[in-house]
Write a protein that holds these residues in place. Sequence first.
Motif, PDB file in Angstrom:
ATOM      1  N   ASN A  71      44.435  82.305  31.508  1.00  0.00           N
ATOM      2  CA  ASN A  71      43.767  82.985  32.511  1.00  0.00           C
ATOM      3  C   ASN A  71      42.321  82.284  32.441  1.00  0.00           C
ATOM      4  N   VAL A  73      43.724  82.970  36.729  1.00  0.00           N
ATOM      5  CA  VAL A  73      44.841  82.279  37.408  1.00  0.00           C
ATOM      6  C   VAL A  73      44.501  82.249  38.916  1.00  0.00           C
ATOM      7  N   THR A  77      48.477  79.261  42.341  1.00  0.00           N
ATOM      8  CA  THR A  77      49.568  79.284  41.340  1.00  0.00           C
ATOM      9  C   THR A  77      50.263  80.645  41.328  1.00  0.00           C
TER      10      THR A  77
END
Length: 261
Positions: A71, A73, A77
């Motif tokens: 994390n 993100v 993605t």
Amino acid sequence: MTADTATARLVEVFSAIQGEGLNVGTRQLFIRFAFCDLRCHFCDSAHTWTAPATCQVERSPGLRDFETHPNPVTLPTLLEWVQRQNQPGLHDSISLTGGEPLLHAAFLAEFLPQVRQQTGLPIYLESGGHRPEQLAMILPYLDAVGMDVKLPSVSGETLWQAHAEFLQRCHDASVEVFVKAIASQATKLEDLEQTAELVATVDPAIPVFLQPVTPLDAAHSLGHDFSPPTPAQVLTWQTLMKRYLKQVRVVPQTHKMLGQR
């Protein structure tokens, strides 16, 4: 915020059967966001209250073959992960859940138009129903909303004014909306009556789902008793609420019966 710099903190992305509310039994692609600003006593997802260092993403929809990714993100993605999960004809919709997804409203305002174009799937928001201003940022991109009413006698939270504004915004935008309320033996009649009045003021045809609480183990009970309501209690509550509303359904959390996350 632009598409190539937007990021979100996630808990997991996976494919499963929806276990609650109006969409129960349908196959959804779940995006579970981190962070919640509420501390409901009955919460079974306290791991979403803060952001983990990593998130879990299925490689193949429904197989629980999770990969671990860091994390936060990026938006491209997440679009790539959704595309990988989105096998033709498999999913009925995309579920935004949490935590509280609206804490990522700015990200969602960028993400949702793109994921709708990419997948053609309806977008379903599951929310605590207490952030109407953030809701307004993404309402144009939503197809359905499940609003959790936090009954003070069960959750420890008191959010009536925010709930009323949230529900009114959903209704005015003509998105499909329904209301959920977790109920335990400790639920007070006055909380359910206030819920019924709140919903009826917006539209008495909005469906309401009473969810008997799923008992938590002692390690997660936070010192509170979460015994499920008795059949007599549930029948009494439904009778009371149907004086105001057209649809009051009692549906337990079926995903837990199936052993799903």
